[in-house]
Design a protein around this motif. Structure first.
Motif, PDB file in Angstrom:
ATOM      1  N   GLY A   1       0.822  -1.208   0.000  1.00  0.00           N
ATOM      2  CA  GLY A   1       0.000   0.000   0.000  1.00  0.00           C
ATOM      3  C   GLY A   1       0.854   1.255   0.000  1.00  0.00           C
ATOM      4  O   GLY A   1       0.590   2.216  -0.735  1.00  0.00           O
ATOM      5  N   ALA A   2       1.918   1.254   0.813  1.00  0.00           N
ATOM      6  CA  ALA A   2       2.820   2.413   0.852  1.00  0.00           C
ATOM      7  C   ALA A   2       3.514   2.607  -0.482  1.00  0.00           C
ATOM      8  O   ALA A   2       3.662   3.732  -0.966  1.00  0.00           O
ATOM      9  CB  ALA A   2       3.847   2.233   1.967  1.00  0.00           C
ATOM     10  N   LEU A   3       3.937   1.523  -1.111  1.00  0.00           N
ATOM     11  CA  LEU A   3       4.576   1.599  -2.427  1.00  0.00           C
ATOM     12  C   LEU A   3       3.598   2.148  -3.467  1.00  0.00           C
ATOM     13  O   LEU A   3       3.958   3.011  -4.278  1.00  0.00           O
ATOM     14  CB  LEU A   3       5.078   0.218  -2.849  1.00  0.00           C
ATOM     15  N   PHE A   4       2.371   1.669  -3.434  1.00  0.00           N
ATOM     16  CA  PHE A   4       1.354   2.146  -4.370  1.00  0.00           C
ATOM     17  C   PHE A   4       1.114   3.652  -4.187  1.00  0.00           C
ATOM     18  O   PHE A   4       1.048   4.402  -5.156  1.00  0.00           O
ATOM     19  CB  PHE A   4       0.052   1.367  -4.178  1.00  0.00           C
ATOM     20  N   ILE A   5       0.995   4.090  -2.951  1.00  0.00           N
ATOM     21  CA  ILE A   5       0.772   5.515  -2.676  1.00  0.00           C
ATOM     22  C   ILE A   5       1.956   6.348  -3.156  1.00  0.00           C
ATOM     23  O   ILE A   5       1.780   7.410  -3.745  1.00  0.00           O
ATOM     24  CB  ILE A   5       0.499   5.731  -1.172  1.00  0.00           C
ATOM     25  N   LYS A   6       3.161   5.848  -2.939  1.00  0.00           N
ATOM     26  CA  LYS A   6       4.355   6.571  -3.387  1.00  0.00           C
ATOM     27  C   LYS A   6       4.378   6.690  -4.907  1.00  0.00           C
ATOM     28  O   LYS A   6       4.702   7.745  -5.447  1.00  0.00           O
ATOM     29  CB  LYS A   6       5.616   5.867  -2.886  1.00  0.00           C
ATOM     30  N   ILE A   7       4.037   5.622  -5.605  1.00  0.00           N
ATOM     31  CA  ILE A   7       4.015   5.656  -7.066  1.00  0.00           C
ATOM     32  C   ILE A   7       2.961   6.642  -7.561  1.00  0.00           C
ATOM     33  O   ILE A   7       3.222   7.445  -8.450  1.00  0.00           O
ATOM     34  CB  ILE A   7       3.777   4.249  -7.642  1.00  0.00           C
ATOM     35  N   VAL A   8       1.787   6.592  -6.990  1.00  0.00           N
ATOM     36  CA  VAL A   8       0.712   7.505  -7.394  1.00  0.00           C
ATOM     37  C   VAL A   8       1.119   8.943  -7.129  1.00  0.00           C
ATOM     38  O   VAL A   8       0.922   9.823  -7.967  1.00  0.00           O
ATOM     39  CB  VAL A   8      -0.610   7.157  -6.660  1.00  0.00           C
ATOM     40  N   TYR A   9       1.724   9.202  -5.980  1.00  0.00           N
ATOM     41  CA  TYR A   9       2.149  10.563  -5.645  1.00  0.00           C
ATOM     42  C   TYR A   9       3.242  11.051  -6.581  1.00  0.00           C
ATOM     43  O   TYR A   9       3.216  12.181  -7.038  1.00  0.00           O
ATOM     44  CB  TYR A   9       2.642  10.629  -4.196  1.00  0.00           C
TER      45      TYR A   9
ATOM     46  N   SER B   1       2.837  14.232  -8.860  1.00  0.00           N
ATOM     47  CA  SER B   1       3.652  15.394  -8.527  1.00  0.00           C
ATOM     48  C   SER B   1       4.565  15.797  -9.669  1.00  0.00           C
ATOM     49  O   SER B   1       4.883  16.962  -9.818  1.00  0.00           O
ATOM     50  CB  SER B   1       4.471  15.125  -7.264  1.00  0.00           C
ATOM     51  N   SER B   2       5.003  14.852 -10.504  1.00  0.00           N
ATOM     52  CA  SER B   2       5.890  15.224 -11.601  1.00  0.00           C
ATOM     53  C   SER B   2       5.157  16.067 -12.637  1.00  0.00           C
ATOM     54  O   SER B   2       5.763  16.896 -13.301  1.00  0.00           O
ATOM     55  CB  SER B   2       6.485  13.976 -12.263  1.00  0.00           C
ATOM     56  N   GLU B   3       3.853  15.883 -12.756  1.00  0.00           N
ATOM     57  CA  GLU B   3       3.090  16.676 -13.708  1.00  0.00           C
ATOM     58  C   GLU B   3       2.966  18.124 -13.255  1.00  0.00           C
ATOM     59  O   GLU B   3       2.943  19.041 -14.064  1.00  0.00           O
ATOM     60  CB  GLU B   3       1.698  16.066 -13.901  1.00  0.00           C
ATOM     61  N   SER B   4       2.888  18.346 -11.966  1.00  0.00           N
ATOM     62  CA  SER B   4       2.728  19.708 -11.476  1.00  0.00           C
ATOM     63  C   SER B   4       4.009  20.252 -10.861  1.00  0.00           C
ATOM     64  O   SER B   4       3.973  21.247 -10.155  1.00  0.00           O
ATOM     65  CB  SER B   4       1.609  19.749 -10.434  1.00  0.00           C
ATOM     66  N   LEU B   5       5.129  19.620 -11.136  1.00  0.00           N
ATOM     67  CA  LEU B   5       6.391  20.027 -10.539  1.00  0.00           C
ATOM     68  C   LEU B   5       6.763  21.448 -10.936  1.00  0.00           C
ATOM     69  O   LEU B   5       7.209  22.231 -10.103  1.00  0.00           O
ATOM     70  CB  LEU B   5       7.496  19.063 -10.960  1.00  0.00           C
TER      71      LEU B   5
END
Length: 149
Positions: free
Chosen positions: A30-38, A42-46
């Motif tokens: 779950g933590a890995l999935f959340i990190k990937i989604v984030y 975040s790279s799109e709005s960086l």
């Protein structure tokens, strides 16, 4: 003599570690999935997150503080690292600022970076003029103030 009846299932000594390991595994996934989604989001709005650097650079440029504006623009480009529509524009601006500081050698580095996006760049004609101007200054037999900042 009869043997004791065989119990169906696993004993608690085995069940508890299996349950604990399952919970740990699910939590890690779950933590890995959340990190990937984030990271994808975040790279799109960086570039938006570092917009203040670009705005500060614009304000410094308007006030004639060219070296400080260059610093802000370069920080913006370093932090965003993604290709976006502003990259050639910022690189061209940095090149122009170096031209204002009579440093065509440094200006050409940035102008050539902006030139890489020539097809999609709306100020390509102005960029070409700046590049030609710097090349003429560098190749001239009497360079003036090319190394000053």
């Amino acid at each position: 003599m009869e043997s004791p009846p065989i119990k169906d299932g696993l004993s608690y000594k085995i069940k508890i570690p299996i349950i604990v390991l399952t919970i740990i595994t699910l939590s890690a996934m779950g933590a890995l999935f959340i990190k990937i989604v984030y990271s994808v989001g975040s790279s799109e709005s960086l570039s938006d997150n570092y917009q203040y650097l670009r705005n500060t650079g614009d304000k410094l440029k308007n006030e004639g503080l060219y070296e400080q504006a260059i610093d802000q623009y370069i920080k913006y480009l370093e932090k965003t690292k993604i290709e976006n529509s502003f990259r050639p524009l910022i690189a061209h601006s940095v090149g122009e600022l170096y031209m204002e500081l009579s440093n065509c050698q440094e200006a050409l580095i940035w102008l050539f970076q902006a030139e890489e996006a020539m097809d999609a760049y709306p100020h390509a004609d102005k960029l070409k003029i700046h590049i030609d101007s710097c090349l003429i200054k560098i190749k001239s037999s009497q360079p003036i103030n090319l190394n000053s900042k």
